[in-house]
Design a protein around this motif. Structure first.
Motif, short mmCIF file in Angstrom:
data_model
loop_
_atom_site.label_atom_id
_atom_site.label_comp_id
_atom_site.label_asym_id
_atom_site.label_seq_id
_atom_site.Cartn_x
_atom_site.Cartn_y
_atom_site.Cartn_z
N UNK A 11 0.91 -1.27 0.05
CA UNK A 11 0.01 0.12 0.08
C UNK A 11 0.72 1.24 0.00
N UNK A 12 0.63 2.12 -0.82
CA UNK A 12 1.45 3.31 -0.93
C UNK A 12 0.53 4.72 -1.11
N UNK A 13 1.14 5.67 -1.03
CA UNK A 13 0.60 7.14 -1.13
C UNK A 13 -0.07 7.33 -2.34
N UNK A 14 -1.06 7.60 -2.71
CA UNK A 14 -1.82 8.02 -3.86
C UNK A 14 -1.68 9.41 -4.20
N UNK A 15 -0.71 9.76 -5.11
CA UNK A 15 -0.51 11.26 -5.48
C UNK A 15 -1.38 11.75 -6.31
N UNK A 16 -2.15 10.65 -7.01
CA UNK A 16 -3.41 11.51 -7.66
C UNK A 16 -4.52 11.39 -7.22
N UNK A 17 -4.77 11.29 -5.92
CA UNK A 17 -6.06 11.46 -5.24
C UNK A 17 -5.88 11.93 -3.79
N UNK A 18 -6.30 13.34 -3.90
CA UNK A 18 -6.30 13.90 -2.51
C UNK A 18 -7.74 14.41 -2.33
N UNK A 19 -8.32 14.09 -1.11
CA UNK A 19 -9.77 14.35 -0.74
C UNK A 19 -9.71 15.65 0.02
N UNK A 20 -10.20 16.74 -0.30
CA UNK A 20 -10.05 17.88 0.75
C UNK A 20 -8.80 18.07 1.31
N UNK A 21 -7.90 18.18 0.46
CA UNK A 21 -6.23 18.25 0.87
C UNK A 21 -5.72 17.07 1.69
N UNK A 22 -6.44 16.25 1.90
CA UNK A 22 -5.74 15.22 2.86
C UNK A 22 -5.44 14.10 1.81
N UNK A 23 -4.21 13.36 2.17
CA UNK A 23 -3.57 12.44 1.38
C UNK A 23 -4.60 11.21 1.54
#
Length: 340
Positions: A11-23
């Motif tokens: 599982x990694x950080x999704x650089x293309x998907x931020x919801x309301x400024x949150x990773x």
């Protein structure tokens, strides 16, 4: 016989998907890709990998390990062992054209590199914390150091490894990378696998406080553990369940609750839940929840909550017996330390 691990997940950080400024977290790889018929893949794994939220940080954090517990619709518990490390990447806020003119001054002071979390996860219906720690540590070492053994071989051996559910036997396993580890199975599958969690719980909170929590759990009160350590939360919840044996806790049980699910604390039903102390302020308005601070060694019982303790003379006898056990354990530890 049962599989040591049902799934291995990256599982990694999704650089293309931020919801309301949150990773957000995203499942990058999963093995096997198809669900087992006897153990469907649990949903929401990415939430539990980073319970405090997915964030980019300016400095590399040390690797960490903890075990979260997910409960499916059939009340089956899935143990999610998470080994998290941090990878360097270009700061997405410094991409050309991303910052508008009003933010140019702020964009200049942004670091060129940031670090994103990545988690290696084992999902299992068995509770073998140390075995999971060793397996994930080996996979991480192969990934970082580029050992001759391939990751495909190690992960394949891991997912096809089966061990007895009970019987009290020792099973030696290897993942094919020159490693060997011994797994001790419980004598009976109904016995709790507590390890050192019970002793740690008494050491962190003391005999009197643990007895309060024990009685609170038996009388269906809400119990919330707070700690800055995720593994400490899991161990405390495991220890509390262990001392309730042979009774089985049937209410909500979430040793590590992600920050995005804190509304669960407002449920009217009893629970045993662990929350990172980072969210301490969000727990101050819980009027009917007993809060155990593992880092501070205290418990807070709201005025509206009445806990029925063990009747006398059983209460005093229990405290005396536990004190004697504690003294014996401390004495043995000191003797062993003197010999070393």
């Amino acid at each position: 016989m049962a599989r040591l691990a049902d799934y291995f997940v990256v599982v990694g950080y999704d650089l293309d998907n931020r919801v309301e400024g949150e990773g957000q977290g995203r499942i990058l790889q999963r093995f096997p890709e198809k669900d087992w018929e006897d153990s469907p893949f649990p949903q929401g794994v990415e939430l539990f990998c980073q319970p405090s939220g997915w964030q980019l940080v300016p400095e590399r954090h040390p690797a960490s390990f903890f075990v979260a517990v997910l409960t499916d619709i059939n009340s089956e518990r899935h143990y999610c062992a998470c080994f998290t490390f941090w990878e360097s990447l270009d700061n997405p806020q410094n991409k050309a054209g991303e910052a508008d003119e009003a933010d140019e001054d702020l964009a200049v002071i942004q670091p060129a590199k940031v670090f994103a979390p990545k988690s290696l996860v084992l999902v299992s219906r068995l509770d073998y914390t140390e075995a999971f720690r060793n397996c994930l540590g080996l996979i991480y070492t192969i990934h970082v150091d580029g050992l001759s053994t391939t990751l495909e071989t190690v992960i394949g051996n891991l997912l096809t490894c089966v061990i007895p559910i009970a019987g009290g036997s020792q099973r030696t396993i290897t993942l094919g990378a020159g490693d060997r580890q011994v797994i001790q199975t419980p004598i009976n599958d109904s016995l709790p696998v507590s390890g050192c969690s019970v002793a740690q719980l008494f050491r962190q909170l003391g005999i009197v406080n643990v007895l309060y929590l024990f009685c609170a759990a038996l009388t269906e009160h809400k119990i919330l553990f707070l700690s800055s350590s995720y593994q400490r939360l899991t161990d405390a919840c495991r220890g509390l369940l262990a001392i309730m044996f042979p009774l089985k806790y049937s209410f909500t049980y979430v040793p590590i609750l992600p920050g995005k699910l804190l509304e669960v604390l407002s449920t009217p039903t009893p629970f045993i839940i662990g929350v990172n102390s980072f969210f301490r302020s969000e727990t101050q308005e819980l009027l009917d929840v007993i809060i155990a601070d593992l880092d501070g060694g205290t418990i807070t019982i709201p005025e509206c909550v009445h806990i029925s303790l063990l009747p006398e003379p059983l209460l005093q006898q229990t405290q005396t017996a536990l004190s004697m056990v504690k003294k014996t354990v401390v004495k043995n530890l000191l003797m062993n330390a003197g010999k070393s």
